[in-house]
Design an enzyme around this catalytic site. Structure first.
Site, PDB file in Angstrom:
ATOM      1  N   GLN A  73       0.856  -1.179   0.000  1.00 25.99           N
ATOM      2  CA  GLN A  73       0.000   0.000   0.000  1.00 25.99           C
ATOM      3  C   GLN A  73       0.894   1.231   0.000  1.00 25.99           C
ATOM      4  O   GLN A  73       1.538   1.520   0.994  1.00 25.99           O
ATOM      5  CB  GLN A  73      -0.912   0.040   1.236  1.00 25.99           C
ATOM      6  CG  GLN A  73      -1.922  -1.069   1.258  1.00 25.99           C
ATOM      7  CD  GLN A  73      -1.720  -1.948   2.478  1.00 25.99           C
ATOM      8  OE1 GLN A  73      -0.596  -2.267   2.835  1.00 25.99           O
ATOM      9  NE2 GLN A  73      -2.806  -2.317   3.117  1.00 25.99           N
ATOM     10  N   GLY A  74       0.946   1.877  -1.135  1.00 29.30           N
ATOM     11  CA  GLY A  74       1.841   3.005  -1.315  1.00 29.30           C
ATOM     12  C   GLY A  74       1.717   4.067  -0.247  1.00 29.30           C
ATOM     13  O   GLY A  74       2.691   4.682   0.145  1.00 29.30           O
TER      14      GLY A  74
END
Ligand code: G3D
Ligand code: MG
Length: 192
Positions: A73-74
């Site tokens: 999850q950036g």
């Protein structure tokens, strides 16, 4: 004496703290490995800064461990990359039975190796090809091929097959890391 206490006492690092980062995709076995390594008196601190991302930390007298999931999850990336600076050794855990996500693990590894706080440091990396007991697991040689470990030329690295539930393979890995950390420390003292 827990494995980690042994590591720190052999390193003669009673005063200086060594920071170890334990990373890998979620579900690879990090928490299980760390719980096996952790001496019973270690203080654990679970930090949950944001829903969906958690960092586990614990300390012995001379070692501090930071464990987190690289779950792709950036938006959490900045949170975990913040810890790279202080890491002096890395344990990277792979689920050897998760062939589908092996490519994601490889991408995360590449991103890690190219990070400015890691790229130019000769930081030792220990890989655990974990979950070796599962029927679907590929060998540690195969994991090392899939992750292109041979292309890592500027950092000492080592891969160990492990079964974190039984605790198999962990000692071999810690022994290697201990040797590398000793070498790193001597080089540091000698000014290399
Ligand atoms: P993480 O901290 O990297 O997210 P965990 O991973 O340590 O929480 O482990 C995820 C799941 O894999 C757990 O199962 C754990 O028991 C299992 N596991 C960890 N290491 C091994 C291993 O070497 N072999 C096998 N067979 N399983 C392992 P649950 O069922 O609790 O989700
Ligand atoms: Mg975990």
């Amino acid at each position: 004496m827990g494995l980690l206490d042994k590591l720190s006492s052999l390193l003669g690092l009673k005063k200086k703290e060594v920071h170890v980062l334990c990373l890998g995709l979620d579900n690879s076995g990090k928490t299980t490995i760390i719980n096996k390594l952790k001496p019973s008196h270690a203080q654990t601190q679970d930090i949950v800064p944001t829903i969906g991302f958690s960092i586990e930390k614990f300390k012995t007298s001379s070692l501090s461990f930071t464990v987190f999931d690289m779950s792709g999850q950036g938006r959490y990336r900045n949170l975990w990359e913040h810890y790279y600076k202080e890491g002096q050794a890395i344990i990277f855990v792979i689920d050897s039975s998760d062939k589908l996500r092996m490519v994601v693990a490889r991408e995360e590894l590449e991103t890690l190796l190219n990070h400015p706080d890691i790229k130019h440091r000769r930081i030792p990396i220990l890989f655990f090809a974990n979950k070796m007991d599962l029927r679907d697991a590929v060998t540690s040689v195969k994991v090392s091929q899939l992750l292109c470990l041979e292309s890592i030329k500027d950092k000492p690295w080592h891969i160990c097959a492990s079964d974190a539930i039984k605790g198999e393979g962990l000692q071999e890995g810690v022994d290697w890391l201990q040797g590398e950390a000793c070498i790193g420390r001597i080089c540091h003292i000698l000014g290399h």
